[in-house]
Write a protein that holds these residues in place. Structure first.
Motif, mmCIF file in Angstrom:
data_model
loop_
_atom_site.group_PDB
_atom_site.id
_atom_site.type_symbol
_atom_site.label_atom_id
_atom_site.label_comp_id
_atom_site.label_asym_id
_atom_site.label_seq_id
_atom_site.Cartn_x
_atom_site.Cartn_y
_atom_site.Cartn_z
ATOM 1 N N THR A 277 0.812 -1.224 0.000
ATOM 2 C CA THR A 277 0.000 0.000 0.000
ATOM 3 C C THR A 277 0.846 1.275 0.000
ATOM 4 O O THR A 277 0.291 2.374 0.128
ATOM 5 N N SER A 278 2.138 1.154 -0.134
ATOM 6 C CA SER A 278 3.004 2.338 -0.074
ATOM 7 C C SER A 278 2.641 3.347 -1.159
ATOM 8 O O SER A 278 2.318 2.986 -2.295
ATOM 9 N N ARG A 279 2.712 4.627 -0.784
ATOM 10 C CA ARG A 279 2.566 5.738 -1.723
ATOM 11 C C ARG A 279 3.906 6.467 -1.717
ATOM 12 O O ARG A 279 4.215 7.203 -0.800
ATOM 13 N N VAL B 12 1.825 -2.750 -5.014
ATOM 14 C CA VAL B 12 0.834 -3.157 -6.019
ATOM 15 C C VAL B 12 -0.543 -2.552 -5.755
ATOM 16 O O VAL B 12 -1.344 -2.385 -6.687
ATOM 17 N N SER B 13 -0.843 -2.221 -4.518
ATOM 18 C CA SER B 13 -2.117 -1.584 -4.194
ATOM 19 C C SER B 13 -1.929 -0.110 -3.864
ATOM 20 O O SER B 13 -2.897 0.564 -3.476
ATOM 21 N N GLY B 14 -0.718 0.370 -3.990
ATOM 22 C CA GLY B 14 -0.412 1.765 -3.725
ATOM 23 C C GLY B 14 -0.087 2.485 -5.013
ATOM 24 O O GLY B 14 -0.686 2.211 -6.067
ATOM 25 N N HIS B 15 0.882 3.384 -4.926
ATOM 26 C CA HIS B 15 1.240 4.153 -6.115
ATOM 27 C C HIS B 15 2.667 4.677 -5.985
ATOM 28 O O HIS B 15 3.123 5.006 -4.886
ATOM 29 N N GLN C 216 6.570 -2.619 -18.998
ATOM 30 C CA GLN C 216 6.413 -3.595 -17.929
ATOM 31 C C GLN C 216 4.954 -3.725 -17.474
ATOM 32 O O GLN C 216 4.670 -4.459 -16.526
ATOM 33 N N GLY C 217 4.056 -2.999 -18.108
ATOM 34 C CA GLY C 217 2.642 -3.101 -17.793
ATOM 35 C C GLY C 217 2.279 -2.548 -16.424
ATOM 36 O O GLY C 217 1.308 -3.015 -15.804
ATOM 37 N N LEU C 218 3.011 -1.555 -15.966
ATOM 38 C CA LEU C 218 2.771 -0.994 -14.638
ATOM 39 C C LEU C 218 1.802 0.184 -14.726
ATOM 40 O O LEU C 218 2.131 1.226 -15.302
ATOM 41 N N THR C 219 0.647 0.027 -14.140
ATOM 42 C CA THR C 219 -0.346 1.105 -14.146
ATOM 43 C C THR C 219 -0.309 1.943 -12.875
ATOM 44 O O THR C 219 -1.003 2.942 -12.777
ATOM 45 N N ASN C 220 0.487 1.531 -11.914
ATOM 46 C CA ASN C 220 0.584 2.259 -10.645
ATOM 47 C C ASN C 220 1.883 3.046 -10.526
ATOM 48 O O ASN C 220 2.311 3.400 -9.422
ATOM 49 N N ALA C 221 2.517 3.323 -11.659
ATOM 50 C CA ALA C 221 3.727 4.153 -11.679
ATOM 51 C C ALA C 221 3.527 5.263 -12.707
ATOM 52 O O ALA C 221 3.313 4.984 -13.893
ATOM 53 N N THR C 222 3.576 6.501 -12.252
ATOM 54 C CA THR C 222 3.431 7.647 -13.145
ATOM 55 C C THR C 222 4.609 8.594 -12.929
ATOM 56 O O THR C 222 5.274 8.558 -11.890
ATOM 57 N N PHE C 223 4.840 9.457 -13.914
ATOM 58 C CA PHE C 223 6.035 10.286 -13.900
ATOM 59 C C PHE C 223 5.710 11.705 -14.339
ATOM 60 O O PHE C 223 4.838 11.922 -15.186
ATOM 61 N N ALA C 224 6.426 12.666 -13.748
ATOM 62 C CA ALA C 224 6.167 14.072 -14.027
ATOM 63 C C ALA C 224 7.479 14.849 -14.047
ATOM 64 O O ALA C 224 8.469 14.450 -13.435
ATOM 65 N N ILE C 225 7.463 15.962 -14.749
ATOM 66 C CA ILE C 225 8.597 16.877 -14.749
ATOM 67 C C ILE C 225 8.482 17.807 -13.548
ATOM 68 O O ILE C 225 7.404 18.345 -13.262
ATOM 69 N N SER D 227 1.185 14.246 0.519
ATOM 70 C CA SER D 227 0.718 13.382 -0.573
ATOM 71 C C SER D 227 1.258 11.960 -0.503
ATOM 72 O O SER D 227 0.689 11.061 -1.130
ATOM 73 N N PHE D 228 2.367 11.749 0.226
ATOM 74 C CA PHE D 228 3.051 10.454 0.193
ATOM 75 C C PHE D 228 3.382 9.982 1.605
ATOM 76 O O PHE D 228 3.518 10.784 2.529
ATOM 77 N N ASN D 229 3.555 8.652 1.739
ATOM 78 C CA ASN D 229 4.046 8.146 3.026
ATOM 79 C C ASN D 229 5.506 7.702 2.953
ATOM 80 O O ASN D 229 6.090 7.336 3.960
ATOM 81 N N VAL D 230 6.100 7.747 1.742
ATOM 82 C CA VAL D 230 7.530 7.503 1.557
ATOM 83 C C VAL D 230 8.043 8.478 0.499
ATOM 84 O O VAL D 230 7.431 8.610 -0.569
ATOM 85 N N VAL D 231 9.150 9.145 0.798
ATOM 86 C CA VAL D 231 9.808 10.004 -0.184
ATOM 87 C C VAL D 231 11.267 9.560 -0.279
ATOM 88 O O VAL D 231 11.969 9.471 0.730
#
Length: 259
Positions: free
Chosen positions: A49-51, A71-74, A95-104, A116-120
């Motif tokens: 569940t990690s974000r 897998v249940s986080g983001h 790799q078919g990963l729908t829970n990984a997104t990227f930004a500039i 927004s996150f529980n791990v940075v």
């Protein structure tokens, strides 16, 4: 190589630049990194569940590894360079990963709301930035109370390269001096615990490991591209020696946001 101007006392800007740059050679080198090889100190603290925010994600190799755990986080990766974000997005899609997104975005101005996150996470970033305190303030801001910050950076005080050859140490010193001129800090690793505490993090835990590279020619190419001809030739001559080895000390620190 991208440069960033940072305000100091309001009278003059301080410029920093990412020393390795964003060549194909540099990107290939960064893409070899995995969560197991370069973020092992963080893995016991992640779950499904990690974000997680990956600051300076580069081509996304570690971000994608984290997404396979959460897998249940983001997992969100952020990088200041468009080419790296494009590579990371392509890797996640492959790799078919729908829970990984990227930004500039910049580590000094993260494009996310508070808590927004529980791990940075930040890997191989703090040795290149001129204002670590400002970066840590942003990481603290986007982290939820009780959340975890994890940083890994090298410290050149533990740098080992051999065998000795004419011009080799001078070339290594030239690269280190270039990084300093670009606003970085080749000894940031040993400073991380104090920096985290002074920035408001608690429960700081420190560890150190060595990265013993099996590809001295790739490392030599990354460094040589930024140096003059004599230094570049010395590095490339060393890298083809059958006994060439390169070992770098990495400092790792974990801290929590007061909750």
């Amino acid at each position: 190589m991208r440069s960033t101007e940072l305000p100091t006392d309001g009278t003059s800007p301080m410029t920093e630049a990412y020393t390795p740059g964003y060549t194909q050679t540099a990107s290939n080198f960064m893409a070899q990194r995995s969560a197991l090889s370069h973020a092992k100190f963080l893995l016991p603290h992640l779950d499904a569940t990690s974000r997680l925010l990956d600051c300076g994600c580069g081509p996304g190799s570690m971000s994608c590894d984290f997404a396979k755990i959460a897998v249940s986080g983001h997992v969100e990766g952020v990088d200041q360079e468009q080419s790296q974000v494009d590579l990371a997005r392509a890797r996640a899609a492959e790799q078919g990963l729908t829970n990984a997104t990227f930004a500039i975005g910049s580590i000094y101005d993260l494009p996310y709301p508070d808590v927004s996150f529980n791990v940075v996470f930040a890997h191989a970033i703090f040795e290149h930035i001129a204002s670590p305190e400002k970066a840590l303030a942003e990481m603290l801001r986007v982290l939820e109370p009780g959340g975890l910050v994890a940083i890994r950076s090298p410290d050149w005080g533990g740098f080992i390269v051999g065998p000795e050859m004419p011009g080799l140490q001078a070339a290594v010193d030239s690269y280190a001096n270039l990084q300093l001129a670009n606003g970085g800090d080749t000894h940031i690793g040993r400073k991380l615990p104090r920096l985290l505490r002074s920035s408001g993090f608690e429960t700081v835990r420190f560890s150190a490991t060595y990265d013993c590279s099996q590809s001295p020619s790739l490392i030599a190419d990354v460094m040589a591209l930024k140096l003059g001809e004599a230094d570049a030739n010395a590095l490339r001559s060393w890298s083809v020696d059958p006994d060439a080895f390169f070992a770098q000390s990495w400092c790792e620190v974990l801290g929590t946001k007061p909750g």
